[in-house]
Write an enzyme that holds these catalytic residues in place. Sequence first.
Site, PDB file in Angstrom:
ATOM      1  N   GLU A  51      -0.080  -6.789   4.695  1.00  0.00           N
ATOM      2  CA  GLU A  51      -1.370  -6.441   3.758  1.00  0.00           C
ATOM      3  C   GLU A  51      -2.900  -6.992   3.816  1.00  0.00           C
ATOM      4  O   GLU A  51      -2.895  -7.944   2.634  1.00  0.00           O
ATOM      5  CB  GLU A  51      -1.343  -5.210   3.560  1.00  0.00           C
ATOM      6  CG  GLU A  51      -1.828  -3.981   3.875  1.00  0.00           C
ATOM      7  CD  GLU A  51      -0.971  -2.989   2.116  1.00  0.00           C
ATOM      8  OE1 GLU A  51      -0.301  -2.053   2.567  1.00  0.00           O
ATOM      9  OE2 GLU A  51      -1.676  -2.963   1.032  1.00  0.00           O
ATOM     10  N   ASP A  73      -9.589   0.453  -7.446  1.00  0.00           N
ATOM     11  CA  ASP A  73      -8.387  -0.778  -7.624  1.00  0.00           C
ATOM     12  C   ASP A  73      -8.938  -1.355  -8.649  1.00  0.00           C
ATOM     13  O   ASP A  73     -10.334  -1.210  -9.257  1.00  0.00           O
ATOM     14  CB  ASP A  73      -9.017  -1.852  -6.000  1.00  0.00           C
ATOM     15  CG  ASP A  73      -8.456  -2.074  -5.201  1.00  0.00           C
ATOM     16  OD1 ASP A  73      -7.158  -2.147  -4.959  1.00  0.00           O
ATOM     17  OD2 ASP A  73      -8.744  -0.721  -4.260  1.00  0.00           O
TER      18      ASP A  73
END
Lengths: 409, 267
Positions: free
Chosen positions: B49, B60
């Site tokens: 990823e 995040d």
Amino acid sequence: MSTVNNNFDAINWAEFPDQAGHFGIHGGCFAAETLMEAIDALREAYFSLKDSEAFQAEFDDDLRHYVGRPSPLYHAKRWSKEIGGAQIFLKREDLNHTGAHKINNTIGQALLAKHMGKTRIIAETGAGQHGVASATIAARLGLKCVVYMGEVDIARQAPNVYRMKLLGAEVVPVTSGSKTLKDALNEAMRDWVTNVDDTFYIIGTVAGPHPYPQMVRDFQCVIGREAHEQIQQQTGRLPDALVACVGGGSNAIGLFHPFLADSDVKIFGVEAAGDGLNTDRHAAPLCKGKPGVLHGNRTYLMDDEHGQIMETHSVSAGLDYPGVGPEHSWLKDIGRANYVAVTDDEALEAFHALTRIEGIIPALESSHALAYGMKLAATMRPDQQIIINLSGRGDKDINTIAAIEGIEL
Amino acid sequence: MSRLAGCFQSLKAKNKTALIPYIAAGDPNRSLTVPLMHDMVEQGADIIELGVPFSDPSADGPTIQLSMERALENKTSLNTVLSMVASFREKDQQTPIVLMGYLNPLERMGYSQFAKKASIAGVDGVLTVDLPPEEAGEFCPILKAEGLDAIFLVAPTTIAERIAKIAVLASGFMYYVSLKGVTGSNTLNIKEVSAKLEQIRSMTDIPLAVGFGIKDAASAAAVGKVAEGVVVGSVLVKKIEENTADAEKITHEIGVVLSAMRKEMDK
């Protein structure tokens, strides 16, 4: 992109946004899956309460007795005469409790938080006005309050930081990115996603994922509804134009929205041109940006050719934001509102003019609306009239002004 | 069959779980990303990823956020990321690559242009954090037309009705966020994860990968027992953060974490 249509009579303004929060191509709900349950719960709570008479009565009662509404519509006769053009009327949101329009929205959202059983509220703030308004209502309702604020803004809005602390709020400095309003918003979203169970996120402007742009607009529309009535009471007719500053755009949409159906009333939103629109130091996404996706909605943004959000600049912390509420983007696209910009210098000039000529110290944000209003009034006849939204008072800005003039307080 | 579907199928045949490391492209510099990707495959990664840097990664945590800031300082754009993938494909045509990021850089490039370029570069799947299924009506068909899988997040708070909506659009795998919060958060409750995965499985047969909160070999193995894939991100990115100037040490330390996870997961 811009499909200018001059036949606004065909538009049913109540149909916007659609159920998913879209204003044309703008708005919507671009949030991470981790936030969806919280957003769904908020949407459900808001739409079940917004038309409830009891909720409206509670909201109206607070606006009247706690905020001090209705705020006056003041005919600035001396200033109008000096400019020599249209009559200028100021909508005095600076006279609200806490000194700006922000309190209208925080009262509405805090009532909603209370109905949803939340015990903790969080907020992002730029100039600190929304942070102060959130801390104020949290103190009154006995809710815990955490305010996220960029380090740069903390430095330039020290009086407001201290006010929030006095009110019992925790002010968390944000050190990521450009350390201003957009980064405070990111940080507040991170907090919300981590503490969804007990926390209500009070967004301070008409941006964010649906239902925020609509909900904040609905709470701020009291500005325009009052002005609509007051100007007719005082002059017997509607204004020729409205002027308000646009950062995220909540004071502007609050004034504009109740006048959208009055198609003879011209509408001007004033962005921050900073050092100038021809430099890269400004905060004018509607004048210079392109549609993109940030903070939960599609709207005009200031980003680079790779889609990275740019750092913005304005002397006014409250306008220093790279995006704008999606309804403004739509009003621009359809041509119902005009978006213009004034520089730091022009805003400062208007700040001093109003202070000396009318004895009113305006916020630097509102000074942008005043600066454009001056220019506009000068092109109009004395029998014409405009309303400028004086969205906040300037006490919080005196350190900034003094520093610019080389004065140490 | 897509590279992702093939990967999960062949792992299933071997009774193995996919190990899926995440790094942000361009962190700590642009030249290390591709060698690091190859090395991660050698240490046991099945799928990679690759984070597409964005200036405002609001979903995040601080670790990934700082990583993206470093990558942006190195001028890592979406175009840069795509050329990294193309360069990786020169040596490795097998390991699936998923791009993970935010919508605005894709909007700026244009959905069609992005899908075409990504497909040519050798990307297999795209996870756009801030694009929920309700807003993905235009984007997903464009990805599919270029043979790219659309990966979606599912959260502990995602109700059945939404899982069904996501299942209609998702392909490749679904990324289950194992806990409330942002990337890099603490505490992982395997029982809760397992129960939610059962609920998702009753609605779709797409492979399920689990991420957020996987910190070591033990938690990777525990998650591996209940999911088809284990995503590990912040703990690797932390190794980059601690050694930004020392490429060899970064490669070594990330390798140690991954090979320990691989070993424990394969037990």
